[in-house]
Write an enzyme that holds these catalytic residues in place. Structure first.
Site, PDB file in Angstrom:
ATOM      1  N   ASP A  24       0.846  -1.192   0.000  1.00 26.11           N
ATOM      2  CA  ASP A  24       0.000   0.000   0.000  1.00 26.11           C
ATOM      3  C   ASP A  24       0.884   1.245   0.000  1.00 26.11           C
ATOM      4  O   ASP A  24       2.036   1.189  -0.416  1.00 26.11           O
ATOM      5  CB  ASP A  24      -0.931  -0.039   1.233  1.00 26.11           C
ATOM      6  CG  ASP A  24      -2.315   0.528   0.927  1.00 26.11           C
ATOM      7  OD1 ASP A  24      -2.384   1.717   0.559  1.00 26.11           O
ATOM      8  OD2 ASP A  24      -3.304  -0.207   1.049  1.00 26.11           O
ATOM      9  N   HIS A  72      -3.749   6.064   3.078  1.00 28.74           N
ATOM     10  CA  HIS A  72      -4.520   4.871   2.716  1.00 28.74           C
ATOM     11  C   HIS A  72      -3.959   3.623   3.405  1.00 28.74           C
ATOM     12  O   HIS A  72      -4.693   2.834   3.998  1.00 28.74           O
ATOM     13  CB  HIS A  72      -4.483   4.724   1.188  1.00 28.74           C
ATOM     14  CG  HIS A  72      -5.384   3.664   0.623  1.00 28.74           C
ATOM     15  ND1 HIS A  72      -5.024   2.331   0.578  1.00 28.74           N
ATOM     16  CD2 HIS A  72      -6.618   3.735   0.060  1.00 28.74           C
ATOM     17  CE1 HIS A  72      -6.003   1.635   0.002  1.00 28.74           C
ATOM     18  NE2 HIS A  72      -6.978   2.457  -0.318  1.00 28.74           N
ATOM     19  N   SER A 372     -11.179  -1.367  -0.566  1.00 23.69           N
ATOM     20  CA  SER A 372      -9.881  -1.243   0.118  1.00 23.69           C
ATOM     21  C   SER A 372      -9.984  -1.543   1.601  1.00 23.69           C
ATOM     22  O   SER A 372      -9.016  -1.960   2.221  1.00 23.69           O
ATOM     23  CB  SER A 372      -9.345   0.189  -0.020  1.00 23.69           C
ATOM     24  OG  SER A 372      -8.797   0.405  -1.277  1.00 23.69           O
TER      25      SER A 372
END
Length: 730
Positions: A24, A72, A372
């Site tokens: 990520d 994220h 996600s």
């Protein structure tokens, strides 16, 4: 939601000893909920930055520090491994492949990647690499994608890998909110929770007086225009305004013009609750409250009274029931099937409105939505399983496939929800939800296992109507199992007259497959296997040209346990679906003017006098060709693979940018809501390294249909251009 994870935590199954790799944007390892440090003694044992902080999509600038510049990755990590009193968490393809290989070499038992783009072919490079890593005993979870509005056949790139677990998103059954108490002048009291997307809470404590912008609780465009001249200075008030009629930012600006600092928008009835979002906010804080809470306050003022709101000295996190969409599919989840008729997504997990960690610099916690957020939940369940049954060395490939099958078998199909309302008469299609809502308790504790994990019936010409299912009873008692059919929604891929898969929500058809079980029940002794057959009869009353997709589950029930196997079939033939609307695309154009070339033309292939080819794929294709041929070429005599100098074949094109060599393989369909096409520029280069000689040529564009045979010219969409004369230089 009741995914069984908290039950496992209570049994002491916490995932200890399992290494989870997160591919990520990095991680804020200084976050107290993620262990507060980096190294062998911490929760985050290590990491690396494969592309570097200055990565722009091409060149890598690797460095050893995995600190998160984006946010994220930290949110994803918090779902796998975060701890806090308010929650207990359960790029370029070459960079992704490199990251997966690194994670494997570093000893990961589980890899999660919450990333992807349009794909749909398991032969995709990243999908293939991911599947190979699963074959080494690593569990790989990849998010299904957030392009649900694009309709069916929009599976994501990496998650299409054969052995990868593709994860769909289900809306959280609760919203994370902050609690307050409203007190009216008539001493009526009411607890009111407010939803704020940044989840840092209002910087208020004690009683705050309320100002309402309208006494009409049905006001359709409250504060959508400038407030009246006689509006007081609002800086000391909590301003309560009704949602609707204009964007939140317009209301906010009009309120701030009168010095408002903190704002509550109250919802309108039957409108889904959202965390309000204002891109460049000009107030100190804004949030959403429920319709009935706002109406409670407005009614007090309408009756001549007033109200204050007591904010606690310390923020109180609270869950608010998500009555409209909780426990149902998030509409943004990308739909399958893959272009090879696979069931993708395969399992669903909470991914809508998820409270988790973000870098401390960005506010510590936030609520995000996406597949996600669902994928790391499944990675977390895999870690719980491995902490009980062993990691990759012990499980190996067969053990990880059993884990995947156990998770799929644990799923419960959820009812169809279009994002605003639930239809209790039909189940959402398997193409959207896979096996449905995961149940970790079943996956880890049930003594029954099923194989295969899913039944892919393919399309009509390749259909597999008969399947054998193996049941393993690993318990200490004999068990009697009965078999039943649970039908999910049947949906059309296309609308009548359209060549592009229809956008969300799809059209449902009231027809489903019928199933025959041989035998209809069976008793299996302790520690033994049994097999039964399922024979499928596809639905009868469907239009093949609309490419309907039908689905459901084979349900296996004993007195103690209920498990299931999802199935999916396509009514119609993938080989009949056109890739191109050939009267429009593809076409040749002048690079200089951008104008289409629809009649004989002359180019020099020097300076900016070049050629451009423009493509628009309505469906995925295993191969796209751009070939140069002689003036008298006959497309019906096409032979695969073509040989230079034979049957008019001159060579395949090498483009100018990044030297893309045709043919291109495993191309997804183009984004119907995005640009919708792609183009390539040509300056005369051929794939064999030579340059085109002067002369008269045609160009041939070809796209192989899904499930097509490369050697059959009728399985290709073919466009032949007019004659182009190439006359370079003096």
């Amino acid at each position: 939601g009741n995914t069984g994870v908290l039950d496992l935590h209570e049994q002491g199954i916490l995932g200890e000893g399992v290494t989870v790799a997160i591919v990520d944007t990095g991680i804020d390892y200084t976050h107290p909920s993620l262990g507060g440090g980096l190294g062998p003694a911490f929760k985050v044992v290590g990491g690396t930055d494969i592309v570097g902080d200055n990565y722009q999509g091409t060149n890598f600038f690797p460095d050893p520090d995995p600190y998160d510049c984006g946010g994220h990755g930290t949110h994803v990590a918090g779902i796998v491994a975060g701890e806090d009193k308010n929650f207990y968490g359960g790029t370029g393809e070459d960079a992704l492949i490199q990251a997966f290989v690194q994670a494997y070499e570093d000893g990961a038992d589980v890899i999660n990647a919450s990333i992807g783009g349009p794909g749909g072919f398991p032969e995709d490079a990243w999908a293939t690499a991911s599947s190979r890593i699963v074959q080494q005993g690593v569990f790989v979870a990849i998010s299904a994608g957030n392009s649900g509005d694009r309709g069916l056949f929009y599976a994501s790139s990496g998650s299409t890998g054969v052995d990868v677990m593709s994860v769909a998103s289900i809306a959280n059954e609760e919203f994370f909110a902050f609690n307050t108490e409203a007190v009216a002048g008539d001493d009526a009291k009411r607890d009111i929770a407010y939803l704020q997307s940044g989840v840092e809470g209002f910087k208020l404590a004690g009683p705050v007086p309320v100002y309402v912008t309208s006494l009409d609780k049905f006001a359709s465009s409250d504060a959508c225009t400038a407030l009246p001249e006689d509006t007081p200075d609002l800086s000391k008030y909590l301003v309560v305004v009704r949602r609707g009629g204009c964007q939140f930012n317009i209301k906010e600006k009009n309120l701030v013009d009168k010095n408002a600092t903190y704002i509550w928008f109250y919802n309108t009835p039957k409108t889904p609750i959202v965390y309000p979002n204002i891109e460049e906010s000009v107030s100190k804080g804004f949030a959403l409250i429920a319709a009935q809470d706002g109406e409670f306050i407005v009614e007090r003022f309408a009756n001549g009274g007033n109200a204050t709101v007591n904010f606690p000295q310390e923020l109180q996190g609270i869950g608010v029931n998500n009555t409209l969409t909780g426990g149902k599919m998030s509409p943004f989840t990308s739909w399958g099937p893959s272009f090879e008729a696979q069931i993708k997504s395969e399992i669903g997990a909470p991914g809508g409105y998820i409270y988790s960690t973000i870098p401390l610099k960005q506010g510590s916690y936030a609520v995000f939505s996406g597949t996600s957020m669902a994928s790391p939940y499944i990675a977390g369940v895999a870690a719980l399983y491995m902490s009980k049954y062993g990691g990759r060395k012990k499980l190996g490939y067969t053990g990880v496939l059993e884990l995947k099958n156990r998770m799929i078998a644990s799923g419960t199909l959820v009812n169809w929800n279009d994002g605003t309302k639930t239809d209790l008469t039909r189940l959402a299609p398997v193409a959207q939800q896979g096996a449905g809502y995961v149940n970790a308790l079943k996956a880890l504790t049930y003594t029954t296992t099923l194989s295969p994990g899913k039944l892919e019936l393919n399309d009509t010409e390749n259909t597999k109507p008969e399947h054998t299912i193996t049941i393993r009873n690993s318990g200490n008692q004999e068990v009697t199992y009965t078999f039943t059919h649970e039908a999910a929604g049947t949906v059309n891929t296309f609308k009548r007259g359209s060549k592009v898969p229809q956008l969300f929500p799809p059209t449902f058809v009231n027809d489903s497959a019928t199933l025959q079980f041989l035998p209809q029940n069976m008793t299996i002794p302790a520690h033994s296997n049994g097999t039964f057959k399922v024979i499928f009869t596809p639905p009868k009353n469907l239009k093949t040209t609309l490419l309907p997709v039908y689905s459901g589950k084979v349900v296996i029930t004993s007195s103690e346990e209920t498990l299931s196997i999802p199935y999916q079939g396509i009514h119609g033939n993938l080989r009949d679906v056109n890739i191109w609307q050939t009267e429009q695309f593809p076409f040749l154009a002048s690079y200089r003017t951008g104008e289409e070339i629809r009649e004989p033309a002359r180019v020099t292939l020097s300076g900016d006098d070049l050629l451009t080819a423009v493509f628009s794929n309505n469906f995925g294709t295993p191969e796209v060709r751009w070939d140069v041929v002689t003036e008298g070429y006959d497309p019906n005599k096409f032979v695969y693979p073509p040989v230079v100098g034979e049957k008019g074949f001159v060579g395949s094109v090498r483009t100018l940018e990044e030297r893309v060599d045709f043919p291109i393989r495993y191309e997804p369909r183009h984004d119907p809501l995005g640009m919708g096409f792609s183009w390539f520029n040509w300056g005369g280069g051929l794939v064999n390294g030579s340059r085109i000689a002067n002369g008269k040529y045609r160009f041939v564009f070809m796209a192989l249909r899904v499930a097509g045979d490369r050697s059959k010219v009728e399985d290709w969409d073919t466009v032949v251009t007019e004659v182009v004369t190439i006359a370079s230089g003096p």
